[in-house]
Design a protein around this motif. Structure first.
Motif, PDB file in Angstrom:
ATOM      1  N   PRO A 101      59.448  86.302   2.499  1.00  0.00           N
ATOM      2  CA  PRO A 101      59.601  85.383   3.633  1.00  0.00           C
ATOM      3  C   PRO A 101      58.828  84.096   3.404  1.00  0.00           C
ATOM      4  N   ARG A 102      59.203  83.100   4.150  1.00  0.00           N
ATOM      5  CA  ARG A 102      58.530  81.805   4.046  1.00  0.00           C
ATOM      6  C   ARG A 102      57.066  81.953   4.435  1.00  0.00           C
ATOM      7  N   SER A 103      56.227  81.299   3.685  1.00  0.00           N
ATOM      8  CA  SER A 103      54.795  81.400   3.926  1.00  0.00           C
ATOM      9  C   SER A 103      54.370  80.481   5.065  1.00  0.00           C
ATOM     10  N   ASP A 104      53.947  81.088   6.163  1.00  0.00           N
ATOM     11  CA  ASP A 104      53.466  80.283   7.283  1.00  0.00           C
ATOM     12  C   ASP A 104      52.213  79.514   6.904  1.00  0.00           C
ATOM     13  N   ALA A 105      51.403  80.115   6.061  1.00  0.00           N
ATOM     14  CA  ALA A 105      50.165  79.451   5.649  1.00  0.00           C
ATOM     15  C   ALA A 105      50.489  78.143   4.933  1.00  0.00           C
ATOM     16  N   ALA A 113      51.914  75.531   7.369  1.00  0.00           N
ATOM     17  CA  ALA A 113      50.887  74.909   8.192  1.00  0.00           C
ATOM     18  C   ALA A 113      50.017  73.969   7.358  1.00  0.00           C
ATOM     19  N   ALA A 114      49.661  74.419   6.150  1.00  0.00           N
ATOM     20  CA  ALA A 114      48.795  73.592   5.301  1.00  0.00           C
ATOM     21  C   ALA A 114      49.475  72.273   4.954  1.00  0.00           C
ATOM     22  N   ILE A 115      50.779  72.341   4.717  1.00  0.00           N
ATOM     23  CA  ILE A 115      51.519  71.116   4.371  1.00  0.00           C
ATOM     24  C   ILE A 115      51.527  70.148   5.550  1.00  0.00           C
ATOM     25  N   LEU A 116      51.821  70.673   6.722  1.00  0.00           N
ATOM     26  CA  LEU A 116      51.851  69.782   7.891  1.00  0.00           C
ATOM     27  C   LEU A 116      50.467  69.200   8.163  1.00  0.00           C
ATOM     28  N   LYS A 117      49.454  70.023   7.985  1.00  0.00           N
ATOM     29  CA  LYS A 117      48.095  69.535   8.220  1.00  0.00           C
ATOM     30  C   LYS A 117      47.750  68.422   7.231  1.00  0.00           C
ATOM     31  N   ALA A 118      48.046  68.676   5.952  1.00  0.00           N
ATOM     32  CA  ALA A 118      47.758  67.662   4.933  1.00  0.00           C
ATOM     33  C   ALA A 118      48.534  66.383   5.221  1.00  0.00           C
ATOM     34  N   THR A 119      49.798  66.537   5.589  1.00  0.00           N
ATOM     35  CA  THR A 119      50.604  65.356   5.902  1.00  0.00           C
ATOM     36  C   THR A 119      49.974  64.552   7.029  1.00  0.00           C
ATOM     37  N   TYR A 120      49.591  65.262   8.065  1.00  0.00           N
ATOM     38  CA  TYR A 120      49.032  64.580   9.218  1.00  0.00           C
ATOM     39  C   TYR A 120      47.734  63.849   8.862  1.00  0.00           C
ATOM     40  N   GLU A 121      46.903  64.502   8.092  1.00  0.00           N
ATOM     41  CA  GLU A 121      45.657  63.855   7.672  1.00  0.00           C
ATOM     42  C   GLU A 121      45.936  62.599   6.853  1.00  0.00           C
ATOM     43  N   ARG A 170      46.962  68.138  -1.737  1.00  0.00           N
ATOM     44  CA  ARG A 170      45.979  68.427  -0.708  1.00  0.00           C
ATOM     45  C   ARG A 170      46.262  69.763  -0.031  1.00  0.00           C
ATOM     46  N   ALA A 171      47.527  70.090   0.103  1.00  0.00           N
ATOM     47  CA  ALA A 171      47.873  71.332   0.789  1.00  0.00           C
ATOM     48  C   ALA A 171      47.758  72.540  -0.143  1.00  0.00           C
ATOM     49  N   GLY A 172      47.490  72.283  -1.420  1.00  0.00           N
ATOM     50  CA  GLY A 172      47.455  73.387  -2.363  1.00  0.00           C
ATOM     51  C   GLY A 172      48.828  74.001  -2.571  1.00  0.00           C
ATOM     52  N   ALA A 173      49.850  73.193  -2.346  1.00  0.00           N
ATOM     53  CA  ALA A 173      51.217  73.682  -2.533  1.00  0.00           C
ATOM     54  C   ALA A 173      51.824  72.979  -3.739  1.00  0.00           C
ATOM     55  N   SER A 174      53.055  73.278  -4.029  1.00  0.00           N
ATOM     56  CA  SER A 174      53.724  72.575  -5.112  1.00  0.00           C
ATOM     57  C   SER A 174      54.859  71.743  -4.522  1.00  0.00           C
ATOM     58  N   ARG A 175      55.207  70.702  -5.248  1.00  0.00           N
ATOM     59  CA  ARG A 175      56.241  69.822  -4.725  1.00  0.00           C
ATOM     60  C   ARG A 175      57.560  70.555  -4.506  1.00  0.00           C
ATOM     61  N   SER A 176      57.804  71.539  -5.333  1.00  0.00           N
ATOM     62  CA  SER A 176      59.039  72.304  -5.157  1.00  0.00           C
ATOM     63  C   SER A 176      59.134  72.847  -3.741  1.00  0.00           C
ATOM     64  N   THR A 177      58.020  73.340  -3.241  1.00  0.00           N
ATOM     65  CA  THR A 177      58.024  73.932  -1.905  1.00  0.00           C
ATOM     66  C   THR A 177      58.362  72.885  -0.847  1.00  0.00           C
ATOM     67  N   LEU A 178      57.842  71.695  -1.027  1.00  0.00           N
ATOM     68  CA  LEU A 178      58.154  70.634  -0.073  1.00  0.00           C
ATOM     69  C   LEU A 178      59.648  70.352  -0.085  1.00  0.00           C
ATOM     70  N   TYR A 179      60.176  70.193  -1.287  1.00  0.00           N
ATOM     71  CA  TYR A 179      61.600  69.850  -1.372  1.00  0.00           C
ATOM     72  C   TYR A 179      62.480  70.999  -0.889  1.00  0.00           C
ATOM     73  N   ARG A 180      61.946  72.206  -0.949  1.00  0.00           N
ATOM     74  CA  ARG A 180      62.759  73.321  -0.485  1.00  0.00           C
ATOM     75  C   ARG A 180      62.994  73.259   1.026  1.00  0.00           C
ATOM     76  N   TRP A 181      61.999  72.774   1.745  1.00  0.00           N
ATOM     77  CA  TRP A 181      62.078  72.882   3.204  1.00  0.00           C
ATOM     78  C   TRP A 181      62.363  71.570   3.924  1.00  0.00           C
ATOM     79  N   TRP A 182      62.078  70.459   3.246  1.00  0.00           N
ATOM     80  CA  TRP A 182      62.341  69.176   3.905  1.00  0.00           C
ATOM     81  C   TRP A 182      63.175  68.287   2.998  1.00  0.00           C
ATOM     82  N   PRO A 183      64.089  67.552   3.579  1.00  0.00           N
ATOM     83  CA  PRO A 183      64.977  66.718   2.769  1.00  0.00           C
ATOM     84  C   PRO A 183      64.339  65.412   2.317  1.00  0.00           C
ATOM     85  N   SER A 184      63.299  64.976   2.987  1.00  0.00           N
ATOM     86  CA  SER A 184      62.772  63.650   2.666  1.00  0.00           C
ATOM     87  C   SER A 184      61.347  63.504   3.170  1.00  0.00           C
TER      88      SER A 184
END
Lengths: 194, 194
Positions: B7-11, B14-22, B40-54
């Motif tokens: 399943p999609r990682s809620d952590a 949340a970390a991505i949105l928090k980093a974005t907001y900061e 900053r979110a400790g994620a990978s760009r792939s994950t961002l592109y997976r869930w958001w278009p832009s």
DNA sequence: TTGAATACGAGACATGTCGTGTCGTAATGT
DNA sequence: ACATTACGACACGACATGTCTCGTATTCAA
């Protein structure tokens, strides 16, 4: 005093502005690259960077003439409020063509480049206001506008409304502008006793 | 029906949105890159592109909660016009903080990405208007607002004025907003006979 | 317990744009 | 002639984008 060396090429200058303006109409400022401008103008990117500090600066210069030509304020004998009304409708009408998206693009660019914002305020907003504010002050004196309102705030409201439609890509028509002017002139409060 | 696979990682979400907001607060949308967000979110760009278009979509989601929290419309017993007045002042006040530049950045992004504009209108403008338009209609019925004015045009004007100051980076204060409201309510025309 | 399905972080890749710099050449003044 | 400046062409590193592959992790179902 005497300028030494090869003089700046007017041909290049004109070709660059022409190419910029064409590309602005075709694709908008967002997709404008200095490379495309240089290629179409038959110039090199070095030349662009020599004379302009940024993409926004080029777009601004390319747009200003056109705007100044489209929006000429010709005072007629009316009272000042009627004249202001005509001015607003002519601005709204001008923004309905390809000029609108270009303006929206410039406003967007201003958010990412402070220098472009400075140019915008200095070369477009300030001169326009310097023309219109006296008109509104005259309106206060000739009795068509009530005293106590700040001319600048009137402009914040009216141009704000126009920008608002531009940025949200909401097409406007004369009826909409009439509604805006009606509210601006008469307010929204119910009359004490009609 | 049952979702299969990891399943999609809620952590992560949340970390991505928090980093974005900061990052939005620190540098603005103009200098926001997905790379910085991911790092900053400790994620990978792939994950961002997976869930958001832009980029605009991420910024939008990161901003919406905050806006919805900052701008809550709490109806009081007053007449509708007074309530609208309070609403406008609270919006203007909210835009005075770090929220203002973020909003300006989003509006700018909307000019370069139609999808972001769609999200903006759909998730921010439309819901807000759906709340406020009935308020203004109530104002017409309770006699505080005169009939014949289109509620949407009132909003074009007032929010236009606020956007206008945001985009031109003109700081506002309560006095300015009072002036705007005064013009909106009473109009600028001289009273027939005071 | 195994396996299919999906998400994750890490990172490579081609592409495009930017800003700067270098080069040889062109055009002006002295 | 010579210094000086502008020009077009092109190369360079830096950065961001969007897509992709890889090995690994986490879930459900058989």
């Amino acid at each position: 005093m005497a300028p030494v060396g090869r003089p700046r090429s007017d041909a290049s200058h004109a070709a660059i502005l022409k190419a910029t303006y064409e590309l602005l109409r075709e694709e908008g400022l967002a997709r404008l690259t200095l490379d495309k401008v240089a290629t179409r103008a038959g110039a090199s990117r070095s030349t662009l960077y020599r004379w302009w500090p940024s993409r926004g600066a080029i777009a601004m210069e390319a747009t200003l003439d056109m705007l100044n030509r489209e929006l000429s304020l010709e005072p007629k004998g009316d009272n000042a409020l009627a004249e202001f009304r005509r001015l607003l409708k002519s601005v709204a009408r001008a923004m309905r063509g390809s000029t609108g998206p270009i303006m929206a693009g410039i406003l967007a660019e201003c958010q990412r480049d402070p220098e472009t914002l400075r140019l915008f305020k200095e070369n477009l907003v300030a001169p326009r206001r310097a023309e219109v504010v006296p008109l509104l002050e005259r309106g206060i004196q000739d009795g068509s506008i009530r005293p106590g309102v700040a001319p600048h705030t009137i402009l914040d409201l009216t141009f704000g409304a126009i920008y608002h439609q531009l940025l949200l890509h909401v097409p406007t028509d004369d009826a909409w502008m009439d509604g805006v002017i009606d509210i601006l002139v008469n307010g929204i409060a119910a009359k004490p006793t009609a």
